[in-house]
Design an enzyme around this catalytic site. Structure first.
Site, PDB file in Angstrom:
ATOM      1  N   GLU A   1      89.555  25.991  53.205  1.00 33.09           N
ATOM      2  CA  GLU A   1      88.539  24.942  53.806  1.00 33.09           C
ATOM      3  C   GLU A   1      88.915  23.485  53.812  1.00 33.09           C
ATOM      4  O   GLU A   1      89.148  23.009  52.798  1.00 33.09           O
ATOM      5  CB  GLU A   1      87.504  25.330  53.467  1.00 33.09           C
ATOM      6  CG  GLU A   1      85.967  24.555  54.059  1.00 33.09           C
ATOM      7  CD  GLU A   1      86.102  24.783  55.548  1.00 33.09           C
ATOM      8  OE1 GLU A   1      85.965  25.692  56.084  1.00 33.09           O
ATOM      9  OE2 GLU A   1      86.196  23.607  56.191  1.00 33.09           O
ATOM     10  N   SER A   2      89.527  22.780  54.965  1.00 31.95           N
ATOM     11  CA  SER A   2      90.012  21.470  54.776  1.00 31.95           C
ATOM     12  C   SER A   2      88.960  20.457  54.230  1.00 31.95           C
ATOM     13  O   SER A   2      89.327  19.423  53.651  1.00 31.95           O
ATOM     14  CB  SER A   2      90.735  20.986  56.049  1.00 31.95           C
ATOM     15  OG  SER A   2      89.662  21.168  57.002  1.00 31.95           O
TER      16      SER A   2
ATOM     17  N   CYS B   1      97.409  25.965  58.250  1.00 31.47           N
ATOM     18  CA  CYS B   1      95.852  25.931  58.709  1.00 31.47           C
ATOM     19  C   CYS B   1      94.996  24.862  58.302  1.00 31.47           C
ATOM     20  O   CYS B   1      95.281  23.592  58.867  1.00 31.47           O
ATOM     21  CB  CYS B   1      95.440  27.471  58.494  1.00 31.47           C
ATOM     22  SG  CYS B   1      94.009  27.795  59.437  1.00 31.47           S
TER      23      CYS B   1
ATOM     24  N   ARG C   1      90.253  20.891  65.067  1.00 37.14           N
ATOM     25  CA  ARG C   1      89.696  21.687  63.872  1.00 37.14           C
ATOM     26  C   ARG C   1      89.208  22.873  64.710  1.00 37.14           C
ATOM     27  O   ARG C   1      88.471  22.836  65.479  1.00 37.14           O
ATOM     28  CB  ARG C   1      88.920  21.161  63.112  1.00 37.14           C
ATOM     29  CG  ARG C   1      89.394  20.463  61.849  1.00 37.14           C
ATOM     30  CD  ARG C   1      88.605  20.134  60.842  1.00 37.14           C
ATOM     31  NE  ARG C   1      88.102  21.199  59.790  1.00 37.14           N
ATOM     32  CZ  ARG C   1      86.876  21.320  59.505  1.00 37.14           C
ATOM     33  NH1 ARG C   1      85.881  20.282  59.693  1.00 37.14           N
ATOM     34  NH2 ARG C   1      86.422  22.139  58.712  1.00 37.14           N
TER      35      ARG C   1
ATOM     36  N   ILE D   1      93.362  32.508  61.753  1.00 33.96           N
ATOM     37  CA  ILE D   1      91.791  32.542  61.058  1.00 33.96           C
ATOM     38  C   ILE D   1      91.050  31.211  61.145  1.00 33.96           C
ATOM     39  O   ILE D   1      91.675  30.071  60.447  1.00 33.96           O
ATOM     40  CB  ILE D   1      91.895  32.965  59.936  1.00 33.96           C
ATOM     41  CG1 ILE D   1      92.859  34.260  59.567  1.00 33.96           C
ATOM     42  CG2 ILE D   1      90.543  33.240  59.214  1.00 33.96           C
ATOM     43  CD1 ILE D   1      93.219  34.593  58.210  1.00 33.96           C
ATOM     44  N   ARG D   2      90.099  31.236  62.065  1.00 33.41           N
ATOM     45  CA  ARG D   2      89.389  29.824  62.234  1.00 33.41           C
ATOM     46  C   ARG D   2      90.595  28.769  62.452  1.00 33.41           C
ATOM     47  O   ARG D   2      90.362  27.748  61.598  1.00 33.41           O
ATOM     48  CB  ARG D   2      88.562  29.425  61.159  1.00 33.41           C
ATOM     49  CG  ARG D   2      87.300  30.356  60.947  1.00 33.41           C
ATOM     50  CD  ARG D   2      86.387  29.919  59.881  1.00 33.41           C
ATOM     51  NE  ARG D   2      86.938  30.163  58.637  1.00 33.41           N
ATOM     52  CZ  ARG D   2      87.066  29.154  57.839  1.00 33.41           C
ATOM     53  NH1 ARG D   2      86.702  27.692  57.950  1.00 33.41           N
ATOM     54  NH2 ARG D   2      87.796  29.272  56.565  1.00 33.41           N
TER      55      ARG D   2
ATOM     56  N   HIS E   1      98.790  31.509  59.517  1.00 34.71           N
ATOM     57  CA  HIS E   1      99.081  32.115  57.985  1.00 34.71           C
ATOM     58  C   HIS E   1     100.277  32.840  58.187  1.00 34.71           C
ATOM     59  O   HIS E   1     100.351  34.237  58.374  1.00 34.71           O
ATOM     60  CB  HIS E   1      98.045  32.812  57.673  1.00 34.71           C
ATOM     61  CG  HIS E   1      96.699  31.881  57.329  1.00 34.71           C
ATOM     62  ND1 HIS E   1      96.443  31.529  56.161  1.00 34.71           N
ATOM     63  CD2 HIS E   1      95.676  31.738  58.132  1.00 34.71           C
ATOM     64  CE1 HIS E   1      94.999  30.830  56.263  1.00 34.71           C
ATOM     65  NE2 HIS E   1      94.596  30.876  57.313  1.00 34.71           N
TER      66      HIS E   1
ATOM     67  N   GLU F   1     102.279  33.446  55.603  1.00 33.09           N
ATOM     68  CA  GLU F   1     102.123  33.979  54.148  1.00 33.09           C
ATOM     69  C   GLU F   1     101.606  35.402  54.192  1.00 33.09           C
ATOM     70  O   GLU F   1     101.745  35.927  53.526  1.00 33.09           O
ATOM     71  CB  GLU F   1     101.696  32.923  53.174  1.00 33.09           C
ATOM     72  CG  GLU F   1     100.203  32.814  52.899  1.00 33.09           C
ATOM     73  CD  GLU F   1      99.302  32.121  54.121  1.00 33.09           C
ATOM     74  OE1 GLU F   1     100.171  31.449  55.111  1.00 33.09           O
ATOM     75  OE2 GLU F   1      98.343  31.980  54.123  1.00 33.09           O
TER      76      GLU F   1
HETATM   77  N1  GLN Z   1      89.101  25.802  59.904  1.00 35.90           N
HETATM   78  C1  GLN Z   1      89.383  25.829  58.569  1.00 35.90           C
HETATM   79  C2  GLN Z   1      89.335  24.157  58.376  1.00 35.90           C
HETATM   80  O1  GLN Z   1      89.432  23.506  59.352  1.00 35.90           O
HETATM   81  C3  GLN Z   1      90.882  26.099  58.560  1.00 35.90           C
HETATM   82  C4  GLN Z   1      90.933  27.764  58.301  1.00 35.90           C
HETATM   83  C5  GLN Z   1      91.937  28.019  57.758  1.00 35.90           C
HETATM   84  O2  GLN Z   1      92.644  27.805  56.960  1.00 35.90           O
HETATM   85  N2  GLN Z   1      92.066  29.464  57.718  1.00 35.90           N
HETATM   86  O3  GLN Z   1      89.363  23.783  57.275  1.00 35.90           O
END
Ligand code: GLN
Length: 197
Positions: free
Chosen positions: A58-59, A89, A116, A144-145, A180, A182
């Site tokens: 989560e940034s 991400c 984002r 993922i998001r 991702h 990894e």
């Molecule tokens: N949407 C998240 C963000 O902006 C990133 C999601 C992720 O790292 N899988 O922090």
């Protein structure tokens, strides 16, 4: 002697251990012969590295913890010294220069503007495979998001696209991925990164 000169130099690569997919990156790095992988969370450890991974997560949370731990200067210093930095991400968001909403304090390591959550929410997560000119074909990529790169400066090489959106880019020693790598067994992206370090 000939044998020795063929061996690759040992590289010490840190994974920023504040929040997010830390152990997954450590596992991926541990599979590479000439890498010593360590989880890092203080500036003294950073100074001793050849490269750094800023993982997904989560940034906003990682940004807050970077500030609480006074790590921004040490990370920027690594970037200026030409050491490799991989942002995955949330890590991509943090490496960028701006976001559409300006809601995260970014490190400004690579000249990109980030959208984002550009690919939607958790429920819109998806997996695809990418052909990346400098790295290889059919590389698995898990989103993922995920963010995408909405704009990139002239110095930035845009390496991969999904639905017309840039999802991987490089500016010299800084490499960023929306997805991702990894989480798959394919080690081509992490090997490419280690070669940059
Ligand atoms: N949407 C998240 C963000 O902006 C990133 C999601 C992720 O790292 N899988 O922090």
């Amino acid at each position: 002697m000939a044998q020795l000169s063929k061996q690759k130099a040992l590289k010490k690569i840190g994974v920023l251990n504040l929040q997010g997919a830390v152990s997954e990156h450590l596992n991926a790095l541990t599979n590479i012969d000439n890498v010593q992988a360590i989880a890092v969370k203080d500036a003294v450890q950073l100074a001793d590295l050849d490269g750094l991974v800023i993982p997904g997560g989560e940034s906003t949370a990682i940004s807050r913890l970077i500030n609480q731990n006074n790590l921004a200067t040490a990370i920027k210093q690594m970037a200026h010294q030409g050491k490799g930095i991989l942002g995955t991400c949330a890590g991509l968001v943090l490496c960028g220069c701006s976001t559409s909403q300006n809601e995260v304090e970014q490190l400004k390591l690579i000249d990109i503007c980030v959208e984002r959550n550009g690919f939607g929410r958790q429920i819109n997560s998806f997996e695809t495979s990418l052909d990346i000119a400098t790295i290889g074909k059919h590389i698995p990529a898990i989103f993922i998001r995920a963010p995408y790169i909405a704009k990139a400066g002239d110095q930035v090489k845009q390496l991969a696209f999904v639905n017309g959106h840039c999802v991987m880019a490089q500016q010299d020693n800084i490499l960023v991925c929306s997805f991702h790598s990894e989480l798959s067994d394919d080690n081509r992206i992490i090997n490419y990164f280690v070669d940059l370090c």
